[in-house]
Design a protein around this motif. Sequence first.
Motif, PDB file in Angstrom:
ATOM      1  N   SER A 326       1.330 -49.521  -1.800  1.00 55.32           N
ATOM      2  CA  SER A 326       2.304 -49.188  -0.750  1.00 55.32           C
ATOM      3  C   SER A 326       3.336 -48.185  -1.254  1.00 55.32           C
ATOM      4  O   SER A 326       4.345 -47.942  -0.600  1.00 55.32           O
ATOM      5  N   GLY A 327       3.084 -47.603  -2.434  1.00 53.79           N
ATOM      6  CA  GLY A 327       4.014 -46.644  -3.013  1.00 53.79           C
ATOM      7  C   GLY A 327       4.756 -47.259  -4.184  1.00 53.79           C
ATOM      8  O   GLY A 327       5.548 -48.185  -3.999  1.00 53.79           O
ATOM      9  N   VAL A 328       4.500 -46.772  -5.391  1.00 58.20           N
ATOM     10  CA  VAL A 328       5.092 -47.368  -6.583  1.00 58.20           C
ATOM     11  C   VAL A 328       6.561 -46.962  -6.701  1.00 58.20           C
ATOM     12  O   VAL A 328       6.880 -45.780  -6.848  1.00 58.20           O
ATOM     13  N   VAL A 329       7.445 -47.940  -6.640  1.00 57.64           N
ATOM     14  CA  VAL A 329       8.871 -47.749  -6.905  1.00 57.64           C
ATOM     15  C   VAL A 329       9.268 -48.805  -7.926  1.00 57.64           C
ATOM     16  O   VAL A 329       9.237 -50.003  -7.632  1.00 57.64           O
ATOM     17  N   TYR A 330       9.631 -48.365  -9.133  1.00 61.18           N
ATOM     18  CA  TYR A 330       9.992 -49.302 -10.192  1.00 61.18           C
ATOM     19  C   TYR A 330      11.471 -49.130 -10.522  1.00 61.18           C
ATOM     20  O   TYR A 330      11.911 -48.046 -10.896  1.00 61.18           O
ATOM     21  N   PHE A 331      12.230 -50.216 -10.408  1.00 57.76           N
ATOM     22  CA  PHE A 331      13.659 -50.192 -10.715  1.00 57.76           C
ATOM     23  C   PHE A 331      13.876 -50.892 -12.050  1.00 57.76           C
ATOM     24  O   PHE A 331      13.698 -52.107 -12.171  1.00 57.76           O
ATOM     25  N   ASP A 332      14.266 -50.136 -13.051  1.00 55.55           N
ATOM     26  CA  ASP A 332      14.429 -50.662 -14.406  1.00 55.55           C
ATOM     27  C   ASP A 332      15.814 -51.297 -14.561  1.00 55.55           C
ATOM     28  O   ASP A 332      16.654 -50.826 -15.333  1.00 55.55           O
ATOM     29  N   GLU A 333      15.995 -52.381 -13.854  1.00 53.96           N
ATOM     30  CA  GLU A 333      17.296 -53.040 -13.828  1.00 53.96           C
ATOM     31  C   GLU A 333      17.640 -53.680 -15.166  1.00 53.96           C
ATOM     32  O   GLU A 333      18.818 -53.839 -15.520  1.00 53.96           O
ATOM     33  N   GLU A 334      16.617 -54.042 -15.956  1.00 58.21           N
ATOM     34  CA  GLU A 334      16.841 -54.732 -17.230  1.00 58.21           C
ATOM     35  C   GLU A 334      16.903 -53.771 -18.416  1.00 58.21           C
ATOM     36  O   GLU A 334      16.906 -54.206 -19.569  1.00 58.21           O
ATOM     37  N   ARG A 336      14.743 -51.636 -19.772  1.00 57.47           N
ATOM     38  CA  ARG A 336      13.599 -51.739 -20.682  1.00 57.47           C
ATOM     39  C   ARG A 336      13.073 -50.368 -21.108  1.00 57.47           C
ATOM     40  O   ARG A 336      12.407 -50.246 -22.135  1.00 57.47           O
ATOM     41  N   ILE A 337      13.347 -49.350 -20.295  1.00 54.87           N
ATOM     42  CA  ILE A 337      12.806 -48.011 -20.557  1.00 54.87           C
ATOM     43  C   ILE A 337      13.955 -47.053 -20.853  1.00 54.87           C
ATOM     44  O   ILE A 337      14.848 -46.890 -20.016  1.00 54.87           O
ATOM     45  N   PRO A 338      13.978 -46.409 -22.005  1.00 52.27           N
ATOM     46  CA  PRO A 338      15.004 -45.398 -22.263  1.00 52.27           C
ATOM     47  C   PRO A 338      14.927 -44.289 -21.216  1.00 52.27           C
ATOM     48  O   PRO A 338      13.822 -43.869 -20.843  1.00 52.27           O
ATOM     49  N   TYR A 339      16.080 -43.818 -20.774  1.00 48.73           N
ATOM     50  CA  TYR A 339      16.069 -42.828 -19.694  1.00 48.73           C
ATOM     51  C   TYR A 339      15.180 -41.616 -19.990  1.00 48.73           C
ATOM     52  O   TYR A 339      14.437 -41.171 -19.108  1.00 48.73           O
ATOM     53  N   PRO A 340      15.203 -41.061 -21.222  1.00 46.21           N
ATOM     54  CA  PRO A 340      14.359 -39.885 -21.475  1.00 46.21           C
ATOM     55  C   PRO A 340      12.868 -40.146 -21.290  1.00 46.21           C
ATOM     56  O   PRO A 340      12.087 -39.200 -21.188  1.00 46.21           O
TER      57      PRO A 340
END
Length: 516
Positions: A326-334, A336-340
């Motif tokens: 349905s469209g991948v939208v991932y919100f890295d609220e925790e 876990r992923i460095p912005y770069p």
Amino acid sequence: MRYRWLFQESEESFINQILNKRGIDKSVYSSKLEDIPQENLLADMDKASDRVISALYGNEKIVIFGHDDPDGVTATYLIFDFLEKCGFQNHYYYIPNRLVDHHGIQDNLVEFLKETGAKLLITVDNGISSKEKIDIITELGIDVIVTDHHLFQQKNIPQCYAVVNPKREDCTYPYTMLAGVGVSLMLVRAIAAKINKEVKASYYFWCAVGSIADRVPMTGVNWTLVRHVLDNWDDMVDDTIIFLKSVCNPIITTYDKINFLNYCYRLIANGRANEGIHHGLRFLITEGREKYTEFGIIQTEKKGMEKKISHLNVIIAEIMKANDNSGVVYFDEEDRIPYPLLGTCATFLVNNLHEPVVMLKPKGDTILCEARCSDGFSVLEAFAHCESALIQYGGHVRAGGFTMKPENLELFIKLYKEYFQLKKSVIRENQFLEADATLKVSDINKDIWNDLDFMLPFGQENSEPVIMIKGFNAAKVDKTINIEYNQHKLKSSVTYDLMVQICHNGSMKVLDIKGE
């Protein structure tokens, strides 16, 4: 089989199959540097180059405002170094840190301009979407030259001394897809022609580095500029290139040269700092012991980032497993992923899911986005549909980003999912693998890479060929050929048909299999 396969069996030679499939003549790949269009065809180029020359002769303070990715760093370097080689010593650079600053011109640059007493600001690889801040800067009596390559709303073009962007509607330059560093190179060429200065051969090298890093289409002028570097490799000399060659493996083949260009951009992608400093750029502009020091900083950061990338596999696997189409939208609220690495994750997911991916991450009082997509979708059109939820957005058709207030997150997701559904059928239509050529397993040998040399560099719109191999059995293939099977598990006792992509590093990557 994960995808629909489209292919046509042929008895023609491997190369002719590719050229015919793509509808191009081999002469397309014979373009030389002297064939590229005159840089003064870019709107405002004469005006911009004259203003820089005036600042040179008047010893006015110049600030070059860049962007902190390899395209922006190399674009900044070209102009900074060229001014220095002209004997000018009254110029400064300022590169914002995306981990701290928002995209584009912000208040800290305005303060820097005041502190330095600048009379001329040159933006590179950005500025086209900073109309309001540019208004403030011009009110301070500072002339602004915007050099950029991003798409923008024509009605919002900054009102300043000059705007050099091949995507201007009134621009007569026949090629619109230059990288930011490509536009910088054209400004350097225009100034050099007027004051009878030489354009260093190495500037084309760094233009190639930035262009490859920014994933601009590898066609037309972009292809010609990079190919010029590959064909004139021994002329590409400066202190930095000599230094980096000394710490890398020997460079022999054209593929080795491209790998070296890739290494260079991955190196200078590191080095973000505060107060407008960027260690990747400092590595390029410093000499002697200081260059060694800057190299140590960015090389250490590069190795650390590579370790972080290897840890992303778990997160990427989670996102792929949770994908409901349905469209991948991932919100890295925790966090876990460095912005770069948001863009890196998005690119990997797009390449595996073949559908658009939006990666979101909190930053202070805003949410930042990196989005990527493949054919059949435009992230900029998607952002425009969601504009009421966004603060600012920009980028390209297949890669872009935005900033957003946290309270608008649900609204954005609603609008984006709505747009995704409108485009879902088009996305599905583009979830296929189309072969450029078909080969028998007996045709697979090292000559394939030699035969393809004239097409290099590969890139968007001049992609690495996809080949359908009939009757593949691992036992029958030359063991010196590196085959990346990825998640595909092939039995040595079974014969398969494969869809593979020929990679610039001398390997082939399995995309899909048909068989047991």
